[in-house]
Design a protein around this motif. Sequence first.
Motif, PDB file in Angstrom:
ATOM      1  N   VAL A 179       0.834  -1.204   0.000  1.00 47.71           N
ATOM      2  CA  VAL A 179       0.000   0.000   0.000  1.00 47.71           C
ATOM      3  C   VAL A 179       0.866   1.251   0.000  1.00 47.71           C
ATOM      4  O   VAL A 179       0.590   2.228  -0.712  1.00 47.71           O
ATOM      5  N   PHE A 180       1.939   1.231   0.775  1.00 57.52           N
ATOM      6  CA  PHE A 180       2.850   2.379   0.814  1.00 57.52           C
ATOM      7  C   PHE A 180       3.451   2.656  -0.560  1.00 57.52           C
ATOM      8  O   PHE A 180       3.442   3.788  -1.045  1.00 57.52           O
ATOM      9  N   ILE A 181       3.957   1.625  -1.216  1.00 62.94           N
ATOM     10  CA  ILE A 181       4.600   1.808  -2.524  1.00 62.94           C
ATOM     11  C   ILE A 181       3.602   2.311  -3.545  1.00 62.94           C
ATOM     12  O   ILE A 181       3.886   3.238  -4.321  1.00 62.94           O
ATOM     13  N   LEU A 182       2.403   1.739  -3.557  1.00 62.71           N
ATOM     14  CA  LEU A 182       1.391   2.141  -4.531  1.00 62.71           C
ATOM     15  C   LEU A 182       0.919   3.573  -4.299  1.00 62.71           C
ATOM     16  O   LEU A 182       0.928   4.400  -5.216  1.00 62.71           O
ATOM     17  N   TYR A 183       0.537   3.879  -3.057  1.00 65.20           N
ATOM     18  CA  TYR A 183      -0.035   5.194  -2.785  1.00 65.20           C
ATOM     19  C   TYR A 183       1.032   6.281  -2.837  1.00 65.20           C
ATOM     20  O   TYR A 183       0.736   7.438  -3.132  1.00 65.20           O
ATOM     21  N   LEU A 189       1.905   8.973 -10.838  1.00 60.95           N
ATOM     22  CA  LEU A 189       1.062   8.272 -11.807  1.00 60.95           C
ATOM     23  C   LEU A 189      -0.051   9.162 -12.334  1.00 60.95           C
ATOM     24  O   LEU A 189      -0.365   9.152 -13.527  1.00 60.95           O
ATOM     25  N   SER A 190      -0.661   9.943 -11.437  1.00 57.54           N
ATOM     26  CA  SER A 190      -1.758  10.812 -11.859  1.00 57.54           C
ATOM     27  C   SER A 190      -1.270  11.880 -12.832  1.00 57.54           C
ATOM     28  O   SER A 190      -1.961  12.216 -13.795  1.00 57.54           O
ATOM     29  N   SER A 191      -0.063  12.403 -12.624  1.00 53.93           N
ATOM     30  CA  SER A 191       0.461  13.420 -13.530  1.00 53.93           C
ATOM     31  C   SER A 191       0.808  12.804 -14.889  1.00 53.93           C
ATOM     32  O   SER A 191       0.623  13.432 -15.928  1.00 53.93           O
ATOM     33  N   LYS A 192       1.287  11.560 -14.884  1.00 55.38           N
ATOM     34  CA  LYS A 192       1.553  10.889 -16.153  1.00 55.38           C
ATOM     35  C   LYS A 192       0.264  10.635 -16.920  1.00 55.38           C
ATOM     36  O   LYS A 192       0.203  10.816 -18.135  1.00 55.38           O
ATOM     37  N   LEU A 193      -0.787  10.212 -16.184  1.00 53.86           N
ATOM     38  CA  LEU A 193      -2.066   9.977 -16.839  1.00 53.86           C
ATOM     39  C   LEU A 193      -2.648  11.268 -17.399  1.00 53.86           C
ATOM     40  O   LEU A 193      -3.211  11.295 -18.493  1.00 53.86           O
ATOM     41  N   LEU A 216     -10.149   7.468  -6.948  1.00 57.17           N
ATOM     42  CA  LEU A 216      -9.879   7.147  -5.552  1.00 57.17           C
ATOM     43  C   LEU A 216     -11.075   7.435  -4.663  1.00 57.17           C
ATOM     44  O   LEU A 216     -11.079   7.035  -3.492  1.00 57.17           O
ATOM     45  N   PHE A 217     -12.061   8.105  -5.187  1.00 54.51           N
ATOM     46  CA  PHE A 217     -13.285   8.370  -4.439  1.00 54.51           C
ATOM     47  C   PHE A 217     -14.371   7.350  -4.776  1.00 54.51           C
ATOM     48  O   PHE A 217     -15.047   6.821  -3.893  1.00 54.51           O
ATOM     49  N   HIS A 496       5.483  11.185   2.664  1.00 58.43           N
ATOM     50  CA  HIS A 496       6.654  11.204   1.797  1.00 58.43           C
ATOM     51  C   HIS A 496       6.299  10.714   0.398  1.00 58.43           C
ATOM     52  O   HIS A 496       6.673   9.606   0.018  1.00 58.43           O
ATOM     53  N   PRO A 497       5.585  11.512  -0.398  1.00 53.85           N
ATOM     54  CA  PRO A 497       5.303  11.109  -1.776  1.00 53.85           C
ATOM     55  C   PRO A 497       6.571  11.149  -2.622  1.00 53.85           C
ATOM     56  O   PRO A 497       7.575  11.751  -2.249  1.00 53.85           O
ATOM     57  N   VAL A 498       6.528  10.480  -3.782  1.00 56.79           N
ATOM     58  CA  VAL A 498       7.695  10.429  -4.657  1.00 56.79           C
ATOM     59  C   VAL A 498       8.028  11.813  -5.204  1.00 56.79           C
ATOM     60  O   VAL A 498       9.180  12.203  -5.296  1.00 56.79           O
TER      61      VAL A 498
END
Length: 507
Positions: A179-183, A189-193, A216-217, A496-498
């Motif tokens: 969950v940590f790695i994905l979130y 990911l959202s900016s790439k999409l 996500l909602f 701590h987001p990427v």
Amino acid sequence: MKNKSKRTTRGNGFYVQIIAAVFVAILSIYIGALLPAITESRIEECNELIPVLTQELEEAEASKASKKVIEEKRTEIDKYETRLEMLGERDISYSISMIFLVCVLIFGAVISQIKTASFPKDLSYTSNIEYVKYYPMFSAPFAATVMLLAIGVTYQGVIFYRISDLVFLILAVLVGAAVFILYRHIPYLSSKLAQRRLFKSAERKWIKSFSWDDLLFVIPAVLIIILLCSVVFFGCTINGAKLWLKIFGITVQPSEFVKVLAIIMCANSYGKMWRAIFSTVICCFTILAFLYLKDMGAAIIIFAMIMVMLFLMLDNKKTFSLIDNKKLVIIVMLLSVCFFALALSMFDYAGERFANTGSAMEKGGQQAQIIKAMIYGGLDGLGVEKSSHIINIFAVDSDMAIAGITAVFGIGMLAIVMLCYAVIIVIPIRRYAVYKSFYFLSAQVSVTILVQVLLNALGAIDVLPFTGIVAPFLSSGGSALVSFCAMIGLVLATLHPVVKPLEVNKP
């Protein structure tokens, strides 16, 4: 002149993890040295009791006693046979679990010094973002979580501990990491999409206005409805509550996963009133379902999520909320309070639990037994050698975990437990989150853990209504352990987001 206050890279949780690893190692060595002798004495006790109970059962059947008496004798025999089986695998399971947790902490200390993988800098706003270079997730909240897991394993080991508990522990840690790695990569990911226009179409306007936050909602809301309906129609009843599903012989409690999904749904309700109203409706439906399934504790937690979501929307400065119509938010909040009060009044057992609060010592039962054990243990606790005084208390390993730890290990261990909870609860909401939904999510997780701790600790000693809620990371139960580790994975990812904006207007 050099700036001496500049922090080094190793300050990102390295020493915190080492200190926590030393604590867990000392705890495991101390308890591990005591367990073999205690295990042997309890095995002898079970071997003595089982033939006596078997003889009593045969006499009851020969004298044609009532079915209730016969069933009670059989249940008692099954309990001691199961206990004998668990004692046979307790020592090895406990040792492996503690070694695993020490390795997790050491792994965290090492990996916190490793640079993250480099991401292709081809985003449309590359000049406005910063790539996080290290894994600072392995800091105080992470160390506090592993310490709580170690204390919980130790407490369960003193009571009973099985191979299946070890499996669920490893599974929970792996789920939390996933969950940590994905979130953590959600912003990237959202900016790439968004850059590739996967959610934009000139022909379909409804797709054009759709965003990653909407996914996500919507997805958690749909999953919540599916899980609740599956429990209502296909659930099995254990100890008077219809909360479990049997999947391939494994008992799962979907209500624990509903909490995680509700946190994600409410966290992504910021800035849009329709989302807040829809989330409130889904949560109200969830509250009704939990009350119908006789899980009042989970209903209280979902109600707390509604209040946190709406309260944060009232303060634009701190929550980045785009809601200007505060009167509408207040109206929804008042309606939610009225709905919750009405829902509680619809179920007689809920009113009885509130009415019975404060009378446990008069009526006896499990609460009176644990309170007496805590009084008898005093400040130092009963000790591991005398822990047999509490093993026969119903749900002492789950619904009364915090009180049981206090009774066995004393006030000192209780202080360590509460300090770890304080770190997990306070740091995520004190630290600034660079994304709006991330701030909401941290607050939701903190409040969920806080409410759950209060209900478990104060409910056991008869200060609050006894709701049967488990203590985070301490109580037995694989579903709860997996869900709490997933919550911590979410919190660490939000801290701590990427990627993060270079210029952030802090509240």
